[in-house]
Design a protein around this motif. Structure first.
Motif, PDB file in Angstrom:
ATOM      1  N   GLU A 253      -5.233  33.784 -23.310  1.00 51.46           N
ATOM      2  CA  GLU A 253      -4.393  32.050 -21.864  1.00 51.46           C
ATOM      3  C   GLU A 253      -4.825  32.833 -20.785  1.00 51.46           C
ATOM      4  O   GLU A 253      -4.594  34.168 -19.751  1.00 51.46           O
ATOM      5  CB  GLU A 253      -2.665  32.935 -21.982  1.00 51.46           C
ATOM      6  CG  GLU A 253      -2.083  32.762 -23.143  1.00 51.46           C
ATOM      7  CD  GLU A 253      -2.485  31.425 -23.477  1.00 51.46           C
ATOM      8  OE1 GLU A 253      -2.066  30.314 -22.780  1.00 51.46           O
ATOM      9  OE2 GLU A 253      -1.712  31.201 -25.144  1.00 51.46           O
ATOM     10  N   LEU A 254      -6.315  31.859 -19.664  1.00 48.11           N
ATOM     11  CA  LEU A 254      -6.982  32.236 -18.772  1.00 48.11           C
ATOM     12  C   LEU A 254      -6.184  31.005 -17.093  1.00 48.11           C
ATOM     13  O   LEU A 254      -5.545  30.517 -17.977  1.00 48.11           O
ATOM     14  CB  LEU A 254      -8.107  32.604 -19.154  1.00 48.11           C
ATOM     15  CG  LEU A 254      -8.650  33.062 -21.169  1.00 48.11           C
ATOM     16  CD1 LEU A 254      -9.944  33.479 -20.811  1.00 48.11           C
ATOM     17  CD2 LEU A 254      -7.914  34.562 -20.104  1.00 48.11           C
ATOM     18  N   GLY A 255      -6.863  30.756 -16.863  1.00 46.43           N
ATOM     19  CA  GLY A 255      -7.478  30.658 -15.608  1.00 46.43           C
ATOM     20  C   GLY A 255      -7.386  28.774 -16.577  1.00 46.43           C
ATOM     21  O   GLY A 255      -8.050  28.638 -17.324  1.00 46.43           O
ATOM     22  N   GLY A 256      -7.814  28.073 -14.763  1.00 43.73           N
ATOM     23  CA  GLY A 256      -7.208  26.356 -14.876  1.00 43.73           C
ATOM     24  C   GLY A 256      -8.290  26.296 -13.716  1.00 43.73           C
ATOM     25  O   GLY A 256      -8.285  26.443 -13.200  1.00 43.73           O
ATOM     26  N   ASN A 257      -8.230  24.440 -14.270  1.00 42.47           N
ATOM     27  CA  ASN A 257      -8.950  23.601 -12.654  1.00 42.47           C
ATOM     28  C   ASN A 257      -8.439  21.760 -12.666  1.00 42.47           C
ATOM     29  O   ASN A 257      -9.483  21.037 -13.690  1.00 42.47           O
ATOM     30  CB  ASN A 257     -10.464  23.901 -12.779  1.00 42.47           C
ATOM     31  CG  ASN A 257     -10.630  23.130 -11.449  1.00 42.47           C
ATOM     32  OD1 ASN A 257     -10.285  22.182 -10.284  1.00 42.47           O
ATOM     33  ND2 ASN A 257     -11.680  23.113 -11.201  1.00 42.47           N
ATOM     34  N   SER A 258      -7.395  22.296 -13.279  1.00 37.48           N
ATOM     35  CA  SER A 258      -6.665  21.098 -13.903  1.00 37.48           C
ATOM     36  C   SER A 258      -6.176  20.219 -12.780  1.00 37.48           C
ATOM     37  O   SER A 258      -5.614  19.918 -11.432  1.00 37.48           O
ATOM     38  CB  SER A 258      -5.162  21.033 -14.493  1.00 37.48           C
ATOM     39  OG  SER A 258      -4.895  22.336 -15.048  1.00 37.48           O
ATOM     40  N   PRO A 259      -6.923  18.912 -13.719  1.00 40.13           N
ATOM     41  CA  PRO A 259      -6.995  17.152 -12.759  1.00 40.13           C
ATOM     42  C   PRO A 259      -5.891  16.750 -13.410  1.00 40.13           C
ATOM     43  O   PRO A 259      -4.718  16.752 -13.891  1.00 40.13           O
ATOM     44  CB  PRO A 259      -8.461  16.878 -13.459  1.00 40.13           C
ATOM     45  CG  PRO A 259      -8.203  17.281 -14.566  1.00 40.13           C
ATOM     46  CD  PRO A 259      -7.662  18.501 -14.623  1.00 40.13           C
ATOM     47  N   VAL A 260      -5.737  15.455 -12.474  1.00 37.39           N
ATOM     48  CA  VAL A 260      -4.161  14.449 -12.842  1.00 37.39           C
ATOM     49  C   VAL A 260      -5.043  13.908 -12.107  1.00 37.39           C
ATOM     50  O   VAL A 260      -5.825  13.960 -11.128  1.00 37.39           O
ATOM     51  CB  VAL A 260      -3.047  14.490 -12.179  1.00 37.39           C
ATOM     52  CG1 VAL A 260      -3.279  14.664 -10.529  1.00 37.39           C
ATOM     53  CG2 VAL A 260      -2.163  13.709 -11.928  1.00 37.39           C
ATOM     54  N   ILE A 261      -5.244  12.777 -13.009  1.00 40.34           N
ATOM     55  CA  ILE A 261      -5.495  11.350 -13.400  1.00 40.34           C
ATOM     56  C   ILE A 261      -4.613   9.771 -12.372  1.00 40.34           C
ATOM     57  O   ILE A 261      -3.571   9.699 -13.044  1.00 40.34           O
ATOM     58  CB  ILE A 261      -6.568  10.238 -13.905  1.00 40.34           C
ATOM     59  CG1 ILE A 261      -7.599  11.846 -14.022  1.00 40.34           C
ATOM     60  CG2 ILE A 261      -7.472   9.626 -13.874  1.00 40.34           C
ATOM     61  CD1 ILE A 261      -8.033  11.640 -15.572  1.00 40.34           C
ATOM     62  N   VAL A 262      -4.413   9.491 -11.445  1.00 44.11           N
ATOM     63  CA  VAL A 262      -3.117   7.961 -10.970  1.00 44.11           C
ATOM     64  C   VAL A 262      -4.179   7.270 -10.741  1.00 44.11           C
ATOM     65  O   VAL A 262      -5.111   6.383 -10.109  1.00 44.11           O
ATOM     66  CB  VAL A 262      -2.639   8.065  -9.498  1.00 44.11           C
ATOM     67  CG1 VAL A 262      -1.647   7.971  -9.835  1.00 44.11           C
ATOM     68  CG2 VAL A 262      -2.078   9.525  -9.981  1.00 44.11           C
ATOM     69  N   TYR A 414     -13.501  25.223 -16.699  1.00 40.50           N
ATOM     70  CA  TYR A 414     -11.887  24.816 -17.693  1.00 40.50           C
ATOM     71  C   TYR A 414     -11.732  23.907 -19.079  1.00 40.50           C
ATOM     72  O   TYR A 414     -12.329  22.847 -18.458  1.00 40.50           O
ATOM     73  CB  TYR A 414     -10.792  25.786 -16.529  1.00 40.50           C
ATOM     74  CG  TYR A 414     -11.533  26.387 -15.245  1.00 40.50           C
ATOM     75  CD1 TYR A 414     -11.088  27.820 -15.961  1.00 40.50           C
ATOM     76  CD2 TYR A 414     -12.304  26.332 -14.613  1.00 40.50           C
ATOM     77  CE1 TYR A 414     -11.083  28.305 -15.428  1.00 40.50           C
ATOM     78  CE2 TYR A 414     -12.056  27.791 -13.773  1.00 40.50           C
ATOM     79  CZ  TYR A 414     -11.490  28.561 -13.633  1.00 40.50           C
ATOM     80  OH  TYR A 414     -12.087  29.611 -13.188  1.00 40.50           O
ATOM     81  N   GLY A 415     -10.380  24.200 -19.160  1.00 34.78           N
ATOM     82  CA  GLY A 415      -9.951  23.038 -20.164  1.00 34.78           C
ATOM     83  C   GLY A 415      -7.958  23.852 -20.076  1.00 34.78           C
ATOM     84  O   GLY A 415      -7.925  23.438 -21.164  1.00 34.78           O
ATOM     85  N   LEU A 416      -7.648  23.856 -19.156  1.00 36.95           N
ATOM     86  CA  LEU A 416      -6.532  24.117 -19.856  1.00 36.95           C
ATOM     87  C   LEU A 416      -5.534  22.348 -19.540  1.00 36.95           C
ATOM     88  O   LEU A 416      -4.674  22.899 -21.140  1.00 36.95           O
ATOM     89  CB  LEU A 416      -6.018  24.543 -18.473  1.00 36.95           C
ATOM     90  CG  LEU A 416      -4.612  25.755 -19.125  1.00 36.95           C
ATOM     91  CD1 LEU A 416      -4.808  26.596 -19.695  1.00 36.95           C
ATOM     92  CD2 LEU A 416      -4.261  26.780 -18.229  1.00 36.95           C
ATOM     93  N   ALA A 417      -5.244  22.005 -18.943  1.00 33.52           N
ATOM     94  CA  ALA A 417      -4.230  20.839 -18.453  1.00 33.52           C
ATOM     95  C   ALA A 417      -4.728  19.850 -18.247  1.00 33.52           C
ATOM     96  O   ALA A 417      -5.827  19.800 -16.691  1.00 33.52           O
ATOM     97  CB  ALA A 417      -2.998  21.946 -18.080  1.00 33.52           C
ATOM     98  N   LYS A 458     -12.058  25.840 -24.356  1.00 36.41           N
ATOM     99  CA  LYS A 458     -13.353  26.273 -23.349  1.00 36.41           C
ATOM    100  C   LYS A 458     -13.020  26.951 -22.146  1.00 36.41           C
ATOM    101  O   LYS A 458     -12.882  28.392 -23.454  1.00 36.41           O
ATOM    102  CB  LYS A 458     -13.910  25.590 -22.307  1.00 36.41           C
ATOM    103  CG  LYS A 458     -14.134  23.924 -22.608  1.00 36.41           C
ATOM    104  CD  LYS A 458     -14.285  21.911 -21.922  1.00 36.41           C
ATOM    105  CE  LYS A 458     -15.159  22.422 -20.683  1.00 36.41           C
ATOM    106  NZ  LYS A 458     -14.875  21.071 -20.175  1.00 36.41           N
ATOM    107  N   GLU A 459     -12.944  27.345 -21.173  1.00 36.03           N
ATOM    108  CA  GLU A 459     -12.825  29.250 -20.683  1.00 36.03           C
ATOM    109  C   GLU A 459     -11.364  29.428 -20.310  1.00 36.03           C
ATOM    110  O   GLU A 459     -11.221  30.280 -19.836  1.00 36.03           O
ATOM    111  CB  GLU A 459     -14.051  29.386 -19.406  1.00 36.03           C
ATOM    112  CG  GLU A 459     -15.440  29.398 -20.404  1.00 36.03           C
ATOM    113  CD  GLU A 459     -16.386  29.913 -19.077  1.00 36.03           C
ATOM    114  OE1 GLU A 459     -15.969  30.346 -18.170  1.00 36.03           O
ATOM    115  OE2 GLU A 459     -17.482  29.656 -19.989  1.00 36.03           O
TER     116      GLU A 459
END
Ligand code: NAP
Length: 485
Positions: A253-262, A414-417, A458-459
Motif C-alpha cells: 500500500e504505497l504513495g499517491g498523487n491524487s487529483p480532484v476534478i471539479v 501513481y494510481g491510488l485515488a 501503477k506505482e
C-alpha cells in the motif's frame, strides 16, 4: 504541556508473549515540541529472529483454531481499545501530532476494522468445482498464508496496524509487526491490549529498531511467507526486490498523487468544504489525500475564493491543545520537503494565496509546524504537481476540457485515488472508466471503510486492504483432485 500518560509503559517489544527490552534504544519525539518523549528498543538481529521463530512455532495451533475462537480474541481486543480510547488517542497525538479529535476517530476506526475482520475470518470459504471425471472431486481449500511480516507507516499508527494485524490473525496467520520509527508507541500500546486478551504466545510479535536492518531480516527469513507493507513507493520497490529472493507473497500500500476534478456543474461550496477537510486532515499526511486540485476555468475564481475562506479559518496548533484543526508535520525532514515544494511552485509562477511559511513563534517554536497553504496558478511542470506533497498545501490547477483534465490527472506514476465533483451522470460514468486509480470518490472524499477493498494501481501498490479481498491477501489456495472411486 503536562504529559497525561505514563510513557515508560510503552518502552518494550513483544516476543513470544513476553515483554522484551533491547540492549540499544531509539528515541521517540513529540513533533509538536521536538522533544524526546520515550525510548523504544533498537532490537538486535538475534531477537528479531526469535520473534520470527516464535511466530513460526505458534502458527500450527493458531491456524487450526476455529475461526470463531480467533474472533473471540479479536473482539476482545477491539473492546479493550474502545475502553481505553482516551488514553490511546492522547498517546497517538503525542507521538504523531494530529489533533486529538482525529486520534479519537482513528482509535474508533481501528476497533471497527478489528471487529469486521473478526467476523470476516468466519467466511474464508473454499470452493468445490464440478469434476471432469466420474468418481472425482475437485476441491479448493483456502488456508492461512503462514507467518507474515507487517511493516506500517507513521501517518495512521493505529489504523494501519489494525488493517494488517486483524485480517492476518483472522485468516489464521501468525505475525511479526515492525511499526514506524517515529510512531512506535501506539503500536506497542495496541499490542499491550492484544496480549491482555490472552492470545496464545507467539501469535503476534512486535519488534522496533533500525528499519533497513530489521526489514532485511524479515525479508530474508524463509519462514516468512508474506509481507504486507504500507509506506512510500521507494521503500515498497526495495521490499519487492528483496521478496523475490525467497518468493514471498507481497501486498504493498504505497504513495499517491491524487487529483480532484471539479467540473463547472459541481456544487462549489460542497466541493470546497470536502476538499479542505480531506487536504488538511492529519496535516496533509494521508496517502489518499488530495495532491492536485483541478478546477474548471468557468468557476475557478468563485471556487478558489471558497477554498481560501476555509483555509484561512483553519487553526494550527499542538494536537493536544483545544480547538486545533491542523497539527505539526511528523519531522524536520517532512517540513523541509514541504518548504522545497512550495518554494519551487512560487519560483515557477505559482500564486501564494495563504500560508507558504514555517510557523516559528510560540507555541510553535521547536515543533514542525507549517501554515495551511493555498497556491493557485499551479502547472503540471511544478514539482508540487508531480510529487506526493504529504503536507498542508493545496495546489490549484485550472482546466478547460474534459479530455485535457483526464490526461493531466492520469499523467503520474501513481494510481491510488482520484475524486470527481459533477452532477452529470454520463460524465460520472466516463470518469469512473477513464481515471487510472484503485479508488475513486464521486462527490465525496471518504474512501477507507473496513468492508471496502482499498488499494492502488501503477506505482501506488499491489493488493487490497479492507473487505473480503483484504482477508484473501493473508490466505493461499490449495487445490485437491480427490479420486474416490
Ligand atoms: P516510509 O518511510 O516508506 O516508512 C514506512 C515503513 O517502512 C516504516 O515502518 C519504516 O520504518 C519502514 N522502512 C523504512 N525503510 C525500510 C527498509 N529499508 N526496509 C524495511 N522497512 C523500511 O513511509 P512513511 O513516511 O512512514 O509513510 C508515508 C508513506 O506511506 C506515504 O508515501 C503514504 O502515501 C504511504 N501510505 C500509503 C497508504 C496506502 O494505503 N496506500 C496508507 C498510509 C501511508 P522507519 O519509520 O523506522 O524508517
Amino acid at each position: 504541556m503536562k504529559t497525561p500518560i505514563e510513557l515508560d509503559r510503552y518502552s518494550c517489544n513483544w516476543i513470544g508473549g513476553e515483554r522484551v527490552q533491547g540492549t540499544a534504544a531509539m528515541e521517540v519525539e513529540n513533533p509538536a515540541t521536538g522533544r524526546t518523549i520515550a525510548r523504544v528498543p533498537d532490537l538486535e538481529d538475534e531477537a528479531v529472529d526469535r520473534a520470527i521463530e516464535s511466530a513460526g512455532q505458534a502458527f500450527d495451533s493458531w491456524s487450526r483454531l476455529p475461526a470463531g475462537v480467533r474472533a473471540g480474541y479479536l473482539n476482545e481486543w477491539a473492546q479493550r481499545l474502545l475502553d481505553h480510547s482516551e488514553e490511546l488517542a492522547s498517546l497517538l497525538t503525542l507521538e504523531q501530532g494530529k489533533p486529538l479529535v482525529e486520534s479519537r476517530g482513528e482509535i474508533a476506526g481501528a476497533a471497527a476494522i478489528i471487529r469486521w475482520y473478526a467476523e470476516e475470518g468466519k467466511r474464508a470459504y473454499g470452493e468445490i468445482i464440478p469434476a471432469s471425471n466420474e468418481g472425482q472431486q475437485l476441491l479448493v481449500y483456502r488456508e492461512a498464508a503462514g507467518v507474515v511480516g507487517l511493516i506500517t507507516p507513521m501517518n495512521f499508527p493505529a489504523a494501519t496496524v489494525a488493517r494488517k494485524v486483524a485480517p492476518a490473525l483472522a485468516a489464521g496467520c501468525t505475525l511479526v509487526l515492525k511499526p514506524a520509527e517515529t510512531t512506535p508507541l501506539t503500536a506497542i500500546a495496541l499490542f499491550d491490549h492484544l496480549m491482555a486478551t490472552g492470545i496464545p504466545a507467539g501469535a503476534a510479535n512486535l519488534v522496533t529498531g533500525e528499519a533497513a536492518r530489521i526489514g532485511a531480516r524479515l525479508m530474508a527469513h524463509p519462514a516468512i511467507r508474506k509481507i504486507s507493507f504500507t509506506g512510500s513507493t521507494r521503500i515498497g520497490k526495495l521490499l519487492m526486490e528483496q521478496a523475490a529472493r525467497t518468493v514471498k507473497k507481497v501486498s504493498l500500500e504505497l504513495g499517491g498523487n491524487s487529483p480532484v476534478i471539479v467540473f463547472p456543474d459541481a456544487d462549489p461550496e460542497k466541493a470546497a468544504a470536502d476538499i479542505v477537510a480531506n487536504k488538511f486532515e492529519n496535516c496533509g499526511q494521508v496517502c489518499n489525500g488530495i495532491n492536485r486540485i483541478y478546477v474548471h476555468e468557468d468557476i475557478r475564481d468563485a471556487f478558489v475564493a471558497a477554498l481560501l475562506s476555509r483555509v484561512r479559518r483553519l487553526r494550527t496548533g499542538p494536537g493536544l491543545s483545544e480547538g486545533a484543526d491542523v497539527g505539526p508535520l511528523i519531522s524536520g525532514a517532512a517540513l523541509a520537503k514541504v518548504e522545497r515544494l512550495v518554494g519551487d511552485a512560487v519560483a515557477k509562477g505559482g500564486e501564494l494565496l495563504a500560508g507558504g511559511r514555517r510557523l516559528q513563534a510560540e507555541p510553535y517554536a521547536d515543533g514542525y509546524f507549517y501554515a495551511p497553504t493555498l497556491i493557485a496558478g499551479v502547472t503540471g511542470e511544478m514539482d508540487i504537481a508531480r510529487e506526493e506533497i504529504f503536507g498542508p498545501v493545496a495546489p490549484v490547477l485550472a482546466f478547460r476540457t474534459e479530455e485535457e483534465v483526464v490526461a493531466a490527472a492520469n499523467d503520474t506514476d501513481y494510481g491510488l485515488a482520484a475524486y470527481v465533483y459533477t452532477q452529470n451522470f454520463a460524465r460520472i460514468h466516463r470518469m469512473i472508466r477513464v481515471l487510472k486509480t484503485g479508488n475513486i470518490g464521486v462527490n465525496g472524499t471518504s474512501l477507507a471503510y473496513p468492508q471496502a477493498p482499498f488499494g492502488g494501481v501503477k506505482e501506488s501498490g499491489i493488493g487490497r486492504e479492507g473487505g473480503r479481498q483484504g482477508l484473501e491477501e493473508y490466505t493461499v489456495l490449495k487445490y485437491v483432485a480427490l479420486t474416490t472411486e
